[in-house]
Design a protein around this motif. Structure first.
Motif, PDB file in Angstrom:
ATOM      1  N   GLY A  94     -10.834 -10.051  10.103  1.00  0.00           N
ATOM      2  CA  GLY A  94     -10.144 -10.332   8.885  1.00  0.00           C
ATOM      3  C   GLY A  94      -9.942  -8.940   8.147  1.00  0.00           C
ATOM      4  N   HIS A  95     -10.112  -7.772   8.481  1.00  0.00           N
ATOM      5  CA  HIS A  95     -10.306  -6.633   7.664  1.00  0.00           C
ATOM      6  C   HIS A  95      -8.673  -5.852   7.917  1.00  0.00           C
ATOM      7  N   PRO A  96      -8.392  -5.140   6.961  1.00  0.00           N
ATOM      8  CA  PRO A  96      -7.062  -4.513   7.009  1.00  0.00           C
ATOM      9  C   PRO A  96      -7.032  -3.268   8.325  1.00  0.00           C
ATOM     10  N   PRO A  97      -6.024  -3.308   8.923  1.00  0.00           N
ATOM     11  CA  PRO A  97      -6.227  -2.432  10.107  1.00  0.00           C
ATOM     12  C   PRO A  97      -6.492  -0.845   9.780  1.00  0.00           C
ATOM     13  N   GLY A  98      -7.210  -0.184  10.847  1.00  0.00           N
ATOM     14  CA  GLY A  98      -7.375   1.114  10.579  1.00  0.00           C
ATOM     15  C   GLY A  98      -6.000   1.789  10.971  1.00  0.00           C
ATOM     16  N   ILE A  99      -6.127   3.073  10.523  1.00  0.00           N
ATOM     17  CA  ILE A  99      -4.777   3.926  10.581  1.00  0.00           C
ATOM     18  C   ILE A  99      -5.348   5.127  11.388  1.00  0.00           C
ATOM     19  N   LEU A 100      -4.631   5.536  12.440  1.00  0.00           N
ATOM     20  CA  LEU A 100      -4.666   6.635  13.196  1.00  0.00           C
ATOM     21  C   LEU A 100      -3.428   7.491  13.009  1.00  0.00           C
ATOM     22  N   THR A 101      -3.769   8.906  12.719  1.00  0.00           N
ATOM     23  CA  THR A 101      -2.953   9.629  12.335  1.00  0.00           C
ATOM     24  C   THR A 101      -2.773  10.895  13.659  1.00  0.00           C
ATOM     25  N   HIS A 102      -1.800  10.885  14.166  1.00  0.00           N
ATOM     26  CA  HIS A 102      -1.658  11.863  15.234  1.00  0.00           C
ATOM     27  C   HIS A 102      -1.588  13.247  14.811  1.00  0.00           C
ATOM     28  N   PRO A 103      -1.593  14.341  15.357  1.00  0.00           N
ATOM     29  CA  PRO A 103      -1.379  15.703  14.947  1.00  0.00           C
ATOM     30  C   PRO A 103      -0.156  15.839  14.720  1.00  0.00           C
ATOM     31  N   ASP A 104       0.858  15.327  15.105  1.00  0.00           N
ATOM     32  CA  ASP A 104       2.454  15.496  15.096  1.00  0.00           C
ATOM     33  C   ASP A 104       2.935  14.647  14.131  1.00  0.00           C
ATOM     34  N   GLY A 105       1.828  13.881  13.051  1.00  0.00           N
ATOM     35  CA  GLY A 105       2.453  13.228  11.918  1.00  0.00           C
ATOM     36  C   GLY A 105       2.776  11.785  12.071  1.00  0.00           C
ATOM     37  N   THR A 106       2.730  11.364  13.523  1.00  0.00           N
ATOM     38  CA  THR A 106       2.903   9.803  13.620  1.00  0.00           C
ATOM     39  C   THR A 106       1.854   9.243  13.172  1.00  0.00           C
ATOM     40  N   THR A 107       1.971   7.808  12.781  1.00  0.00           N
ATOM     41  CA  THR A 107       0.743   7.198  12.387  1.00  0.00           C
ATOM     42  C   THR A 107       0.959   5.840  13.276  1.00  0.00           C
ATOM     43  N   GLU A 108      -0.168   5.138  13.579  1.00  0.00           N
ATOM     44  CA  GLU A 108      -0.370   3.738  14.193  1.00  0.00           C
ATOM     45  C   GLU A 108      -1.398   3.216  13.597  1.00  0.00           C
ATOM     46  N   LEU A 109      -1.085   1.730  13.483  1.00  0.00           N
ATOM     47  CA  LEU A 109      -2.198   0.771  13.082  1.00  0.00           C
ATOM     48  C   LEU A 109      -2.981   0.300  14.159  1.00  0.00           C
ATOM     49  N   LEU A 110      -4.469   0.434  14.019  1.00  0.00           N
ATOM     50  CA  LEU A 110      -5.299  -0.253  15.111  1.00  0.00           C
ATOM     51  C   LEU A 110      -5.477  -1.621  14.727  1.00  0.00           C
ATOM     52  N   ASP A 111      -4.385  -2.385  15.166  1.00  0.00           N
ATOM     53  CA  ASP A 111      -4.308  -3.848  14.702  1.00  0.00           C
ATOM     54  C   ASP A 111      -4.666  -4.696  16.000  1.00  0.00           C
ATOM     55  N   GLN A 112      -5.380  -4.284  16.945  1.00  0.00           N
ATOM     56  CA  GLN A 112      -5.753  -5.073  18.096  1.00  0.00           C
ATOM     57  C   GLN A 112      -7.226  -5.662  17.617  1.00  0.00           C
ATOM     58  N   GLY A 113      -7.779  -6.556  18.488  1.00  0.00           N
ATOM     59  CA  GLY A 113      -8.833  -7.149  18.173  1.00  0.00           C
ATOM     60  C   GLY A 113      -9.093  -7.847  16.909  1.00  0.00           C
ATOM     61  N   ARG A 114      -7.759  -8.485  16.509  1.00  0.00           N
ATOM     62  CA  ARG A 114      -8.248  -9.193  15.063  1.00  0.00           C
ATOM     63  C   ARG A 114      -8.571 -10.449  14.950  1.00  0.00           C
ATOM     64  N   SER A 115      -9.469 -10.926  14.084  1.00  0.00           N
ATOM     65  CA  SER A 115      -9.776 -12.306  14.043  1.00  0.00           C
ATOM     66  C   SER A 115     -10.009 -12.517  12.648  1.00  0.00           C
ATOM     67  N   ILE A 116     -10.402 -13.867  12.361  1.00  0.00           N
ATOM     68  CA  ILE A 116     -10.887 -14.214  10.894  1.00  0.00           C
ATOM     69  C   ILE A 116     -11.916 -13.690  10.314  1.00  0.00           C
ATOM     70  N   PRO A 117     -12.162 -13.580   8.858  1.00  0.00           N
ATOM     71  CA  PRO A 117     -13.151 -13.130   8.237  1.00  0.00           C
ATOM     72  C   PRO A 117     -14.395 -13.758   8.742  1.00  0.00           C
ATOM     73  N   LEU A 118     -15.525 -13.363   8.067  1.00  0.00           N
ATOM     74  CA  LEU A 118     -16.899 -13.791   8.680  1.00  0.00           C
ATOM     75  C   LEU A 118     -17.151 -14.942   8.207  1.00  0.00           C
ATOM     76  N   ALA A 119     -18.152 -15.857   8.943  1.00  0.00           N
ATOM     77  CA  ALA A 119     -18.713 -17.069   8.914  1.00  0.00           C
ATOM     78  C   ALA A 119     -17.743 -18.065   8.505  1.00  0.00           C
ATOM     79  N   VAL A 120     -16.439 -17.982   8.818  1.00  0.00           N
ATOM     80  CA  VAL A 120     -15.412 -19.046   8.553  1.00  0.00           C
ATOM     81  C   VAL A 120     -15.496 -19.864   9.856  1.00  0.00           C
ATOM     82  N   ARG A 121     -15.614 -19.365  11.023  1.00  0.00           N
ATOM     83  CA  ARG A 121     -15.734 -20.200  12.233  1.00  0.00           C
ATOM     84  C   ARG A 121     -16.734 -19.694  13.070  1.00  0.00           C
ATOM     85  N   PRO A 122     -18.025 -19.911  12.648  1.00  0.00           N
ATOM     86  CA  PRO A 122     -19.143 -19.145  13.549  1.00  0.00           C
ATOM     87  C   PRO A 122     -18.813 -19.717  14.729  1.00  0.00           C
TER      88      PRO A 122
END
Lengths: 1373, 97
Positions: free
Chosen positions: A1138-1166
């Motif tokens: 449930g955390h906001p995605p990481g941001i990856l910045t390439h040397p050429d200035g493009t950015t991408e979001l690390l938005d894979q592997g996403r799921s719900i916050p902790l302890a909601v559905r153990p």
């Protein structure tokens, strides 16, 4: 309870002998939630002591239900609520809880003190809902743990002042209406309008006036439109008739039962009390009406309230009477005008009609005189008066007739040649006795003339007698001369005197008819102003001339020239027309002149008083008569003597002196008098407050509206035109005397009223001199009325030399008094005995109704106690604010000293402890400029003298004059010392203030000390749970807790170096902030670390963390980004709960979001499986992980925040990683700082290479190997790799050579860092290089050439520590 | 760890001596290299084959400069920048293979 020697705990805790101290000692505290005092926090005990030992009203609220503890002074303010010890505040003060409850809550919740000034509180403490005003502050009281557990209050009831000022304003408002109403109705409406503005004090008012028939009619009501009628079966109407009949006010106690609900004036309840007061008429007449004044239900109808309503009624009566007087005045002015017209007609038309009656008076009179020669002295006197005045009248009539004849051209002279010298000398001799009786020399020099002169004998007589009469009238000493000469064919008569002379400006008009010289000093002001005019006419008839020469102050010469012979005489018969009134021509002149002179039986001008009949003298009023005519004096005396004691004087000046010496009940004065006229007399009397009240009746022969108004404007009470009847005079005198007595009664009443004022009262004139005071004034300042007036600078001003600050304060106040219309001020003053006090004064400008001069009326009261309380409160509040900002004991002491210096303007101030092992004094804080000298230094001696004194007992120091106090201090005894300033010497109140401040400071120091210790512990703990001690290379982090002073919150970051060389990366966010969130965070962080070591797989770690979090209250819904990074390859496996995605910045200035592997916050559905995402970081790319504190803003979508963070990372992608972290943190910071916890973590791939090796050439191959591996991770091509290897190799070789030569065995460091489009290489050693010398041909020089050729930028810095080669090369060739 | 370097003396069919180096040449082993070059030069023409050399720094260049006027170098493209920048390529005959 308590030991006999008084040192037992209860006496310490509840000190003193007052009632409350006794009650508190005896109180069963254990039976209340407050518990046994032995267990009370130190602050509560201290506050209790301060409270009980104070004479100002103080009290405490303590505990959950704010139980009340209070001192004796406050007990009196509680009314019937006392005793209320330890009772919950809401129970005690239920009726005002809606006001004070929220204030108290705010203090206990925020710890901020409150301050209320003149706050209205509706209290029920005397059995009714009461309007009260208070000035107080609520200050927080902390327990030993620093929680606000109670509230400390010093208060002051200001009801009397607030209500008093308000009432005074009403009276002033009423007074300001004086003189504006033109009719009685208008006056009543003015009163109603004023009272309509004063409904808090007079919620309802009704004015009823008598009408012509004696009945009562309503004239005005306030508030407008209210017309309460008696209830059908109520207690009846207002007792108006009773009040009018008795003239006494009646209090109505059952207003509601009579009328129901009257207007309440803004109060909750309608008035139930009212006063019906008579409106007294002027000059003691019966009441003109009655006024109903309702009293507000919020104030008890006490003496003060009654007095106020009484004054309202009197002011109303004054306004109504003023309007009546105005109307009367109007009527009288009209009557006077009519009278004047009649008199004018009378004089001009029928003067000659006097002749017959005069004849019929004088004829029989002469007979009577003969017959009654032996009838007694009194009869003789009266007959003589009649005769003299008949003669005077006859003379006047004759003169007027002469004029009318001359004007009509009917005057016919009978000229005959006469021996002018003989005739003239004979005429002059008639005046000799009068001139000599006046104390003047009389020189007659009339030698025989060479020839006779043709004259009309009667006319010449009038010429000579008029001239002589005139000379005598205006000459007070010296001589009068008569000379006759023959000069240039003329007979020249000169009548000279050494009198007052004629002003040059008046000379040309001297012979004008009816012209009189105003204000000339004369023996009499009698005279019609026609004597010289007639002379001129008569001389003219003789063909002669008359001229005047005069020097003011020296004398006058009148010169008559008559021609010899008959040539210039007018032709004509000797027709004399009607015979003149047959009196001897000289007698009237002489008789008149003699009356100007002192009688032989009168004791001159000094005044004469009728002997007082012993039986009735005490009760009889005394009347002073001023008239220059002796007959008139006698006449008036005879009229008044039966009823009054009479004193007579002959002119205004004498009258004024007599009044000043001993004021009579009234003055009857002629208007036209020598030396000082009646008008001048009135003005002089009115200007002097001692004589302003004496009624004056003016008498004058001069009728006319103008004269009358002039007299009344000057301040005369009445004006009587001659002739008047004895009855009329007596009636006027009787009324005036009555008025005078009433006025005196008023004045006495006013004095009593002013004296009864609780507040000091004063009246100032326009120069600021105090001219009137009351007894409260004397009580406060010690200066009595005997030394009035007090001119500025007043003796109670503080001394300019020794107390310049106070002196300036009173100067400002004084400027206000003389410069402004109204105002108030607080100023220090000096009592006659020298002690200082503070007064609150308010003043108002008024116009003196008599003189129109600006006066200032003011009241003041001693506010020293209030002032000191307020000063203490202010100083305490300021100290409290300063101390609340202090984080440590020394900081607190510095702040406190600074505050103390401010309070006393102290040049120097110092805090010293004896806390060391050797118990030697040690300064712990000082304001700048305060030196702690060697032993023997005066300051040091002064401070050391304080040692061993009882804590909190201030003591004065000499040497440097100052004041000091000792406190208990966490480390040992502490002394504070403050130097006295030149401006402001220390006095008793300063000792108290220092004790209060010192007590508070001691308490706060204990708290600060405890807090300091707690904080150190807390910081150590916080640092332990926040993040790793040491970050792996290539990482940068930033952290901002939302809740200060905590350094942790719900957010965290973490890196874990796993055994296989990979790195676990965690960024998480627990719900909430502050300490609670931080404890949850600490547990999650530790668990996550352990799980990473166990699983090394992000999805597995988070799944296990789900189960763990489910066990921790508060961990639900925490969000976590967990990743595992291979630093060699840049491969990142990650999972997001449930955390906001990481941001990856390439040397050429493009950015991408690390938005894979996403799921719900902790302890909601153990148990719910979690996905994994992977991404291999390209070389020189930057990973940004963060918590939502960085990006989340109110009213902004989350993706906008993410975009902003991406942009920030893009902008700084080539910068050093630490700088990039700073730029993102500050660039994203909202105005006012982060309001939520914020964590951010940066990683740039690959991590920088750092190699340290001994300065040996054998190391070079290994170093190259490491650099080659690193470059491989960067994907650098072979050419770049070779260039970097050679440049780095040359730099390292140089370092080894020099390092070896100068410092064998030292370390060389190589660091390589990647940026977005460049590499940075740094080689550091401890040696120094030679500068490049290409011509030397050495291969080292060639090495430098290689470096420069292969790199884009090279910087070599050599200093004492060694040499650093800094090289940059672009990666994008 | 010492820098790896193998030096082999060979002769061309025409008898010209050829020094074949393999590995890296830096300050730590330049003495060995210099000795080998001096020996191979003898007094006549010298051929040094650097085809298998991954790294050559200024110390190695200095050993070669001593014989630049009669030196023929066989070098891989990787070393071209170093040889050019140092000026050796201007003095000696360089063959980039």
């Amino acid at each position: 309870m308590g030991d006999a020697d008084g040192t037992g705990p209860p006496e310490l805790l509840f000190p003193g002998h007052g009632e409350m101290a006794g009650r508190m000692r005896a109180f069963d505290w254990a039976g209340t939630p407050m518990g046994d005092p032995a267990g009370w926090p130190a602050s509560l005990r201290t506050a209790c002591r301060i409270c009980l030992t104070s004479r100002y009203p103080m009290f405490l609220w303590w505990g959950e239900d704010l139980r009340l503890l209070y001192n004796d002074a406050y007990q009196h303010l509680l009314g019937n609520k006392h005793p209320a010890l330890a009772r919950p505040g809401r129970q005690v003060w239920g009726e005002i809880w809606d006001v004070i409850g929220p204030m108290l809550r705010s203090v206990t919740e925020t710890g901020q003190a409150t301050w209320s000034e003149d706050l209205l509180l509706r209290m029920e403490r005397h059995g009714y809902l009461e309007e009260t005003y208070w000035t107080y502050s609520y200050s927080p009281l902390h327990d030993d743990e620093g929680r606000v557990r109670g509230v400390f209050t010093a208060c002051n009831e200001t009801t009397e002042r607030v209500v008093g000022e308000r009432r005074l304003a009403v009276l002033q408002d009423l007074g300001a209406q004086a003189g504006t109403a033109r009719s009685v109705g208008e006056a009543c409406r003015l009163v109603a309008r004023v009272l309509g503005r004063a409904q808090r004090d007079v919620p309802f008012a009704a004015v009823h006036l008598r009408d012509l028939g004696g009945g009562l009619v309503p004239a005005a009501v306030s508030p407008p439109g209210t017309a309460p009628g008696p209830l059908p079966d109520g207690h009846g109407d207002w007792p108006l008739e009773q009040v009018l009949t008795t003239g006494e006010p009646v209090v109505v106690e059952d207003v509601v039962r009579r009328f129901g609900r009257l207007p309440s004036g803004g109060w909750e309840r309608p008035p139930n009390q009212a006063v019906v007061l008579p409106l007294p008429g002027e000059t003691g007449a019966g009441p003109v009406g009655a006024i109903v004044l309702a009293a507000s239900a919020g104030r008890v109808l006490d003496d003060g309230y009654r007095a106020f309503l009484d004054l309202v009624a009197r002011q109303t009566a004054a306004l109504v009477n003023g309007a009546v007087a105005y109307e009367v005045q109007q009527r009288r002015a009209e009557e006077l005008a009519e009278l004047d017209r009649a008199k004018t007609a009378f004089f001009s038309n029928i003067s000659h009609e006097f002749r017959t009656p005069l004849t019929l008076i004088t004829g029989p009179l002469e007979e009577l005189r003969g017959q009654l020669a032996g009838a007694g002295e009194r009869v003789g006197e009266e007959l003589e008066v009649i005769r003299r005045n008949a003669l005077r009248m006859g003379k006047l009539v004759n003169t007027l007739l002469d004029f009318s004849r001359i004007e009509a051209g009917r005057m016919r002279a009978r000229f005959e040649p006469v021996d002018l010298a003989a005739v003239t000398a004979e005429l002059a001799s008639v005046f000799r006795s009068a001139v000599e009786r006046a104390g003047l020399d009389f020189e007659v020099d009339c030698p025989a003339l060479p020839e006779p002169v043709h004259i009309d004998r009667d006319m010449w007589e009038k010429v000579v007698l008029n001239l002589l009469s005139n000379a005598l009238k205006f000459t007070f000493d010296g001589s009068i001369g008569v000379t006759l000469r023959a000069e240039g064919g003329q007979a020249v008569l000169r009548v000279s005197d050494t009198g007052i002379g004629v002003p040059p400006g008046e000379l040309p008009r001297l012979f004008e008819r009816f012209h009189r010289i105003e204000n000339a000093r004369a023996r009499s002001n009698e005279g019609s102003g026609i004597g010289l005019a007639l002379v001129k006419e008569l001389v003219g008839l003789h063909g002669g001339t008359i001229t005047a020469d005069s020097t003011e102050g020296e004398g006058t010469v009148l010169t008559v020239r008559l021609p010899f012979g008959t040539a210039r005489l007018p032709a004509g018969s000797a027709d004399r027309g009607a015979e003149p009134f047959p009196v001897s021509a000289a007698d009237p002149y002489l008789q008149e002149a003699l009356r100007w002179l002192p009688d032989e039986d009168e004791d001159g001008d000094a005044g004469r008083e009728e002997p007082v009949p012993p039986a009735t003298g005490a009760a009889r009023a005394r009347v002073l008569i001023a008239d220059d005519n002796a007959d008139m004096r006698e006449y008036l005396r005879r009229i008044l003597t039966p009823g009054y004691r009479v004193t007579t004087v002959a002119d205004g000046r004498a009258a004024l002196e007599s009044v000043r010496a001993d004021a009579p009940d009234m003055v009857v004065s002629d208007v036209m008098m020598p030396r000082m006229s009646g008008l001048e007399l009135v003005t002089a009397l009115r200007a002097d407050s001692r004589t302003a009240g004496v009624p004056v009746l003016l008498l004058s022969a001069r009728a006319g509206q103008e004269a009358s108004i002039e007299g009344l404007e000057a301040g005369a009470d009445d004006y009587l035109v001659k002739p008047f009847s004895a009855a009329e005079l007596l009636a006027r005198v009787r009324a005036a005397v009555k008025l005078s007595r009433l006025r005196n009664h008023h004045a006495q009443w006013r004095t009593a009223l002013v004296d009864s004022l609780q507040e000091a009262f004063f009246v100032c004139d326009e120069e600021g001199a105090v001219v009137e005071i009351n007894s409260a004034f004397t009580d406060v300042l010690g200066y009595g009325p005997e030394d009035l007036p007090y001119r500025p600078k007043h003796p109670w001003w503080p001394d300019e030399e020794t107390d310049p600050e106070a002196h300036r304060a009173i100067e400002r106040a004084f400027a206000q008094v003389v410069g402004e219309r109204k105002g108030s001020y607080v100023t220090p003053v000096k009592h006659r005995d020298g002690h200082r006090l503070w007064v609150y004064a308010s003043f108002n400008e008024v116009r003196d109704p008599d003189t129109g001069r600006r006066m200032v009326v003011g009241t003041f009261r001693d506010v020293t106690a209030e002032r000191l309380t307020a000063q203490r409160e202010t100083a305490l509040a300021a100290l409290s604010v300063r101390l609340s900002e202090a984080g440590s004991v020394p900081e607190a002491l510095r702040a406190a000293l600074d505050e103390l210096r401010g309070v006393w303007r102290a040049p120097r101030a110092l805090a010293v402890t004896w806390d060391g092992a050797d118990r030697a004094p040690r300064p712990v804080a000082a304001v700048p400029g305060t030196a702690w000298g060697r032993p023997g230094d005066p300051v040091r001696e002064a401070v050391e003298s304080l040692r061993g004194r009882n804590p909190l007992h201030p003591a004065a120091t000499c040497g440097p004059a100052g004041i000091g106090i000792t406190l208990e201090h966490p480390g040992g005894p502490l002394a504070l010392w403050v130097e006295a300033s030149q401006e402001r010497p220390f006095i008793g109140e300063d000792h108290t203030l220092l004790a209060v401040l010192g007590g508070y400071l001691g308490q706060m120091l204990q708290r600060v000390h405890a807090f300091e210790q707690q904080r150190e512990t807390a910081l150590a703990l916080q640092r332990a749970i926040l993040g790793p001690d040491r970050l792996p290379r290539g990482f940068a982090v930033r952290y901002e807790p939302a809740a200060r002073p905590l350094e942790v919150g719900g957010d965290w970051y973490d890196t874990v170096e796993l055994p296989d060389g990979r790195i676990g990366i965690v960024v998480g966010d627990c719900v909430g902030r502050g300490l609670d969130a931080a404890t949850v965070m600490g547990q999650l962080r530790s668990a996550c670390r352990a799980l990473l070591l166990q699983f090394a797989d992000p999805a597995q770690v988070l799944s296990a963390l789900d189960r763990f979090a489910a066990l921790i209250p508060g961990a639900l819904c925490a969000t976590v980004f967990c990743g595992v990074l291979d630093p060699a390859t840049g491969r990142l496996a990650y999972s997001s709960a449930g955390h906001p995605p990481g941001i990856l910045t390439h040397p050429d200035g493009t950015t991408e979001l690390l938005d894979q592997g996403r799921s719900i916050p902790l302890a909601v559905r153990p148990g719910l499986p979690r996905p994994t995402g992977t991404r291999t970081m390209p070389p020189a790319s930057v990973l940004l992980l963060y918590t939502d504190g960085l990006i989340e803003r109110r009213s902004r979508p989350l993706h906008a925040g993410i975009a902003e963070a991406s942009a920030a990372a893009r902008r700084g992608r080539d910068a050093d990683l630490e700088k990039l972290a700073d730029d993102i943190r500050t660039g994203m910071e909202p105005a006012g700082g982060y309001d939520d916890d914020m964590a951010l973590l940066l990683y740039r791939h690959p991590a920088p290479l750092e190699v340290a090796f001994p300065a040996e050439s054998a190391q070079l191959a290994r170093v190259r190997g490491a650099l080659r591996d690193w470059l491989e991770r960067l994907d650098a091509g072979p050419r770049l790799t070779q260039a970097v290897l050679v440049a780095a190799g040359e730099a390292c070789a140089n370092a080894i050579e020099h390092g070896h030569r100068h410092n064998p065995g030292r370390t060389v460091r190589l660091r390589a860092v990647v940026g977005a489009d460049a590499l940075r290489l740094t080689v550091t050693d401890t040696g120094s290089w030679k500068p490049r010398q290409p011509e030397a041909g050495a291969h080292r020089g060639r090495g430098l050439i290689l470096i420069h050729a292969l790199m884009d930028q090279v910087d070599i810095v050599t200093d004492e520590a060694g040499t650093t080669v800094d090289m940059h090369v672009r990666t994008t060739r | 760890m010492t820098t790896p370097l193998t030096l082999t003396d060979q002769r061309r069919p025409d008898g010209t001596p050829v020094l074949v180096a393999e590995g890296e040449i830096d300050m730590s082993n330049v003495g060995e290299f210099r000795a080998a070059v001096d020996r191979a030069a003898g007094g006549g023409r010298l051929v040094v084959d650097l085809t298998a050399v991954d790294y050559l720094d200024s110390a190695g260049l200095a050993a070669l400069f001593a014989h630049a006027d009669r030196l023929e170098l066989i070098a891989p493209p990787l070393l071209d920048p170093v040889l050019t920048v140092s000026g050796l390529a201007d003095l000696a005959t360089v063959h980039i293979t």
